[in-house]
Scaffold this motif. Structure first.
Motif, PDB file in Angstrom:
ATOM      1  N   LEU A  96       0.817  -1.213   0.000  1.00  0.00           N
ATOM      2  CA  LEU A  96       0.000   0.000   0.000  1.00  0.00           C
ATOM      3  C   LEU A  96       0.852   1.266   0.000  1.00  0.00           C
ATOM      4  O   LEU A  96       0.478   2.276  -0.614  1.00  0.00           O
ATOM      5  N   LEU A  97       1.983   1.207   0.678  1.00  0.00           N
ATOM      6  CA  LEU A  97       2.827   2.400   0.833  1.00  0.00           C
ATOM      7  C   LEU A  97       4.079   2.348  -0.040  1.00  0.00           C
ATOM      8  O   LEU A  97       5.055   3.044   0.212  1.00  0.00           O
ATOM      9  N   ALA A  98       4.039   1.537  -1.091  1.00  0.00           N
ATOM     10  CA  ALA A  98       5.218   1.346  -1.949  1.00  0.00           C
ATOM     11  C   ALA A  98       5.698   2.664  -2.571  1.00  0.00           C
ATOM     12  O   ALA A  98       6.907   2.923  -2.630  1.00  0.00           O
ATOM     13  N   LYS A  99       4.775   3.497  -3.041  1.00  0.00           N
ATOM     14  CA  LYS A  99       5.179   4.741  -3.717  1.00  0.00           C
ATOM     15  C   LYS A  99       5.941   5.681  -2.789  1.00  0.00           C
ATOM     16  O   LYS A  99       7.061   6.108  -3.128  1.00  0.00           O
ATOM     17  N   PRO A 100       5.384   6.052  -1.623  1.00  0.00           N
ATOM     18  CA  PRO A 100       6.174   6.945  -0.749  1.00  0.00           C
ATOM     19  C   PRO A 100       7.461   6.291  -0.244  1.00  0.00           C
ATOM     20  O   PRO A 100       8.471   6.971  -0.063  1.00  0.00           O
ATOM     21  N   ILE A 101       7.454   4.979  -0.032  1.00  0.00           N
ATOM     22  CA  ILE A 101       8.666   4.295   0.431  1.00  0.00           C
ATOM     23  C   ILE A 101       9.793   4.446  -0.591  1.00  0.00           C
ATOM     24  O   ILE A 101      10.915   4.835  -0.257  1.00  0.00           O
ATOM     25  N   VAL A 102       9.487   4.155  -1.851  1.00  0.00           N
ATOM     26  CA  VAL A 102      10.513   4.170  -2.894  1.00  0.00           C
ATOM     27  C   VAL A 102      10.954   5.595  -3.218  1.00  0.00           C
ATOM     28  O   VAL A 102      12.165   5.888  -3.272  1.00  0.00           O
ATOM     29  N   ILE A 103      10.024   6.493  -3.428  1.00  0.00           N
ATOM     30  CA  ILE A 103      10.373   7.859  -3.844  1.00  0.00           C
ATOM     31  C   ILE A 103      11.126   8.598  -2.748  1.00  0.00           C
ATOM     32  O   ILE A 103      12.124   9.287  -3.010  1.00  0.00           O
ATOM     33  N   LEU A 104      10.651   8.472  -1.515  1.00  0.00           N
ATOM     34  CA  LEU A 104      11.282   9.218  -0.424  1.00  0.00           C
ATOM     35  C   LEU A 104      12.638   8.642  -0.033  1.00  0.00           C
ATOM     36  O   LEU A 104      13.564   9.389   0.297  1.00  0.00           O
TER      37      LEU A 104
END
Length: 477
Positions: free
Chosen positions: A307-315
């Motif tokens: 669910l939180l893959a996008k903020p994990i990877v980008i940040l």
């Protein structure tokens, strides 16, 4: 008194194994983030091309003999010395094999750098071989505290040197430096912590007894390593080095949680199950509780990462790793079944049935071949989706024989997991709705990490799940 002592030892073993894995994985996670921000996906791809060769060599060096020694109830000093001599001899052979095969590996992948990378990274075989017996002795004693110390020392030392090398522009060599120095530091510390000094004694009788058990595990280990790393070869050969870099990073992120739990289970449950192998009632009780506890932890953790893959990877890794997001979202679901499969397979080893372990492992080969034929031409994402499907089917196969032997098969295991799945689905819905109303990635990650566990724990309390009480009691202790 014996039951109390066993329970106390088991709890200490699991706790220290957990401390070990979480400390090491967290440290490697931090180091990995720093290195990924400095280095390029191609650098990780180059190392990924060599993974299968190192993994296969390491499997031959270990050959299941250490596991066989743990499984045996009666051990003599000559058994340990025999294992030590064997490890050194085989590691020497495979290093020479890698050294002279380096030009062929380089030619296959069409990457000239791989010649020197292979020959230097191959030294890790010697470093690991020197400490296999020491680690085995500590595992037999369920002294995971000492193992944890050695692993943390290796992680910190290797990570520090790798980051310094990356900052100074060493590129892909930074990863090689990290691995070699980390392995060296861990091996040296194991020598001091185990208080065992080898002799050059070698017993043919001891070797035959150990190899009789370990040979099945060797074949199963080779098979598993080939399956785990064959995609690295295919991606490195047919796709770009960057594609392989994205794939290896996705696996690395997924393994931070699932791999940690798998390592804890592999390290701690095997000697515990072995110690009660002749007490069927106690064995079934421990076995079923381990399955439920693993599912209770792994299902919500993996779902929350997806669910939180996008903020994990980008940040954490910056925009240059954005292609990693969909890969990570899929691969975490393939990892849900890993801890459960490990427990089912560990049970077979614990009761001395490495022959059944091998048969079960080989029976999954057609699934993997079919998945490879279908997905490899379709790209990296299709390959990972294939992982999800084959992992689910493999879990069912892995649970079949233990179910037949002890009456706790895949259907009963899945039934026990239903409450955890229900609580996870409700948690996922709430976190997904929250992320839809928040555009800021930092806030998405912050509130997701806080809200998700709170919702899951609250639902577990409402459902009166006994695993929640066990986790809470263990935390208090």
């Amino acid at each position: 008194m014996r039951n109390t002592s066993l329970k106390s030892t088991a709890i200490k073993g699991v706790v220290w194994s957990a401390v070990d894995r979480f400390a090491v994985q967290f440290g490697q996670f931090v180091v990995g983030i720093v290195l990924a921000r400095i280095l390029l996906p191609e650098d990780f791809g180059l190392v990924g091309m060599l993974t299968i060769f190192i993994a296969l060599s390491q499997t031959f060096i270990e050959s299941g003999l250490g596991t066989g020694l743990i499984q045996r109830q009666e051990r003599e000093e000559v058994d340990f010395s025999t294992l030590f001599v064997f490890n050194l001899a085989v590691s020497s052979f495979f290093y020479l094999l890698l050294f002279f095969s380096a030009p062929f590996i380089s030619s296959f992948f069409e990457q000239p750098q791989l010649i020197d990378l292979t020959r230097i990274l191959g030294l890790i075989l010697f470093l690991n071989a020197f400490a296999i017996v020491q680690r085995t002795k500590l595992t037999i004693a369920i002294d995971f505290k000492s193992i944890a110390k050695s692993n943390v020392i290796g992680m910190i030392t290797g990570g520090f040197c790798g980051v310094i090398a990356a900052i100074n522009g060493y590129g892909v060599w930074s990863l090689i430096i990290q691995m070699l120095i980390g392995s060296f530091a861990s091996s040296v510390s194991l020598w001091f912590l185990s208080h065992w000094m080898p002799s050059i004694a070698f017993s043919k009788k001891s070797f035959r007894l150990l190899f009789r058990y370990g040979s099945k595990l060797l074949i199963a280990g080779l098979y598993a390593q080939i399956l785990n790393n064959v995609y690295n070869i295919c991606l490195g050969k047919f796709y770009t080095t960057a594609s392989l870099g994205y794939y290896t990073r996705a696996k690395s992120f997924a393994d931070i949680s699932a791999g940690t739990i798998v390592s804890i289970l592999q390290q701690s449950t095997f000697p515990i199950l072995t110690s009660v192998q002749h007490d069927k009632e106690k064995l079934i009780s421990i076995y079923s509780r381990l399955i439920r506890m693993s599912a209770f932890l792994i299902i919500p953790i993996m779902s929350l990462i997806a669910l939180l893959a996008k903020p994990i990877v980008i940040l954490l890794l910056t925009e240059k790793w954005a292609s990693l997001i969909p890969l990570l979202q899929w691969i975490v679901f393939s990892r849900i079944f890993l801890p459960l499969s490990v427990i089912n397979m560990n049970l077979l080893n614990a009761i001395g049935r490495s022959d059944l372990y091998l048969k079960v492992d080989l029976s999954k080969l057609p699934l993997t071949i079919i998945a490879m034929i279908i997905t490899i031409p379709l790209g990296v994402k299709a390959i990972i989706i294939g992982h999800v499907v084959t992992s689910a089917l493999s879990f069912i196969i892995n649970a079949y024989l233990p179910g037949k032997l002890y009456g706790y098969g895949p259907i009963k295991q899945l039934k026990d997991m239903f409450p955890f799945c229900f609580a996870t689905i409700m948690m996922a819905i709430i976190v997904f709705i929250m992320t839809c109303f928040i555009d800021n990635l930092v806030l998405q990650l912050f509130f997701g990490v806080i809200l998700g566990p709170i919702v899951y724990v609250f639902l577990s309390w409402l459902l009166k799940l006994e695993e929640l009480n066990e986790v809470w009691t263990l935390f208090l202790k």
